[in-house]
Design a protein around this motif. Structure first.
Motif, PDB file in Angstrom:
ATOM      1  N   LEU A  34       2.387 -98.712   4.629  1.00  0.00           N
ATOM      2  CA  LEU A  34       2.137 -98.538   6.253  1.00  0.00           C
ATOM      3  C   LEU A  34       1.061 -97.637   6.549  1.00  0.00           C
TER       4      LEU A  34
ATOM      5  N   SER B 290       2.214 -95.930  -4.562  1.00  0.00           N
ATOM      6  CA  SER B 290       3.435 -96.754  -4.343  1.00  0.00           C
ATOM      7  C   SER B 290       4.069 -97.147  -5.531  1.00  0.00           C
TER       8      SER B 290
ATOM      9  N   SER C 298       7.252 -98.082   1.221  1.00  0.00           N
ATOM     10  CA  SER C 298       6.753 -98.826   2.444  1.00  0.00           C
ATOM     11  C   SER C 298       5.738 -97.952   3.052  1.00  0.00           C
TER      12      SER C 298
END
Length: 410
Positions: free
Chosen positions: A149, A253, A145
């Motif tokens: 983000l 990620s 996340s």
């Protein structure tokens, strides 16, 4: 579900700190690009994060059960809330150091509480292993996340726009605080002595146990590998693959998602396959991935900067998939050792886990950062093969010691 409110608090708090703790790679890249800091100096952020984790864990692990796990987690959330505010208003490399100092102190309290509570709410080694793997897997969801983000606030025209992420994090931390405050965690905790002094003596006694000694070295080697890759992959993507700053973080990620998936799978697979077989096979595959990808890469990237996923070469997708195979190692090691100790020793043992994990993370990141600066990112990543090999040796010794212990108990 049994102990639902406790487990919900464990998952939520771990998720919040996953975002904060592992934003260090992103902030290191920002420190280099925005604050003009060189790689070796930027790697100090890892030390500001990890050394407080080790120091606080050493100080409080023995008597944390007396202080209370819920109280410790609430204190942690308050500390890191102000750390995020300081980063938002400070906007310097020094305030980044302070931020990760607060993150380190707070995470020590959170992780000690979480690891100890897992031992309290589970009854068997397999149940312990499954919950540990799923909690660590959810931790990786938080990390993934973070990689989406933070870039959401990047701007080509405003170099300070990324700081807007910290008020958002403050809101999440406040929400976590409120939910934890009203959750019901009323479990009698077994301590290791009649006083704090007795608790400390009992904790110190762990250091003479062969199983514990070998384990803390294995935890040290693993985190050296994990943090070495996780902290420096965004910079590696930028320098070696020539990805843009946003794409570098987004591609990193994949590593976090792979780690999350690997740990969820490990929680399921470990119910039917021996933990040491999973760890050894995963370690070997990780080395194969490094030896397959790194020789095909140049020491420096191309002049053309890649901005879209469609431009990413196949190797850019393969390298972060190493997370799928290093993922099961840490929770399986931790669960194996904790589930073979009395529950009254879980808090001090968790302290040792956190201390040596923090030291391994700091050293791994520091070594990779220094090597990155002087011999390039590709050669720096070759170094990671050494701790993986040492980890496999440690696992074989741990298995032998546990077998010996089980034969003695029977």
């Amino acid at each position: 579900m049994k102990n639902f409110s406790i487990k919900l608090s464990i998952y939520l708090n771990y998720f919040v700190f996953a975002i904060l703790l592992n934003s260090v790679g992103i902030v290191i890249a920002k420190s280099i690009n925005v604050y003009g800091v060189v790689e070796s100096d930027a790697s100090l952020l890892e030390a500001f994060k990890d050394l407080p984790i080790a120091f606080v864990s050493f100080l409080v692990a023995s008597f944390l059960p007396r202080f209370g796990y819920k109280r410790a987690m609430l204190v942690a959330l308050v500390i890191v809330f102000f750390g995020c505010l300081g980063m938002y208003y400070g906007n310097t490399f020094d305030t980044a150091k302070v931020l990760f100092l607060t993150v380190g102190v707070s995470f020590a309290l959170i992780k000690l509480s979480v690891y100890s509570l897992i031992g309290v709410v589970t009854d068997t080694p397999k149940e312990h292993s499954a919950l540990m793997s799923s909690v660590e897997g959810f931790f990786m969801v938080g990390i993934a996340s973070a990689y989406f983000l933070f870039p959401a606030f990047y701007s080509d025209t405003d170099p300070d726009a990324w700081l807007q992420v910290y008020p958002v994090l403050c809101v999440i931390i406040a929400l976590s605080f409120v939910l934890l405050l009203f959750s019901k965690i009323n479990i009698p905790i077994e301590t290791s002595g009649k006083s704090v002094v007795d608790d400390i003596k009992s904790s110190a006694g762990l250091l003479v146990m062969p199983l514990v000694l070998v384990f803390i070295f294995s935890a040290f080697f693993f985190v050296m590998v994990e943090q070495g890759i996780m902290t420096w992959l965004p910079r590696f993507n930028e320098k070696i693959f020539s990805f843009s700053e946003v794409l570098s973080v987004q591609m990193a990620s994949i590593l976090a998602i792979s780690l999350a998936l690997g740990r969820f799978i490990a929680g399921w697979v470990s119910k039917s396959i021996a933990w040491e077989k999973i760890v050894i096979v995963c370690s070997i595959i990780s080395v194969v991935i490094l030896l397959s990808v790194l020789p095909q890469l140049k020491m420096e990237g191309n002049a053309v900067v890649l901005n879209g996923l469609g431009d990413v070469p196949l190797l850019g997708f393969i390298l972060p998939l190493i997370g799928l195979f290093i993922a099961p190692i840490y929770p399986l090691l931790n669960s194996t050792v904790l589930s073979h100790l009395p529950k009254r020793l879980h808090s001090p043992m968790s302290g040792l886990i956190i201390i040596f994990s923090a030291l391994g993370g700091t050293l791994g990141s520091r070594i990779v950062g220094t090597l990155f600066e002087h011999i390039g990112g590709v050669n720096a990543f070759y170094f990671l093969i050494i701790p993986i090999a040492l980890l496999v040796i440690s696992v074989l010794i741990i298995k032998r010691l546990i077998k010996k212990q089980d034969n003695h108990d029977s």
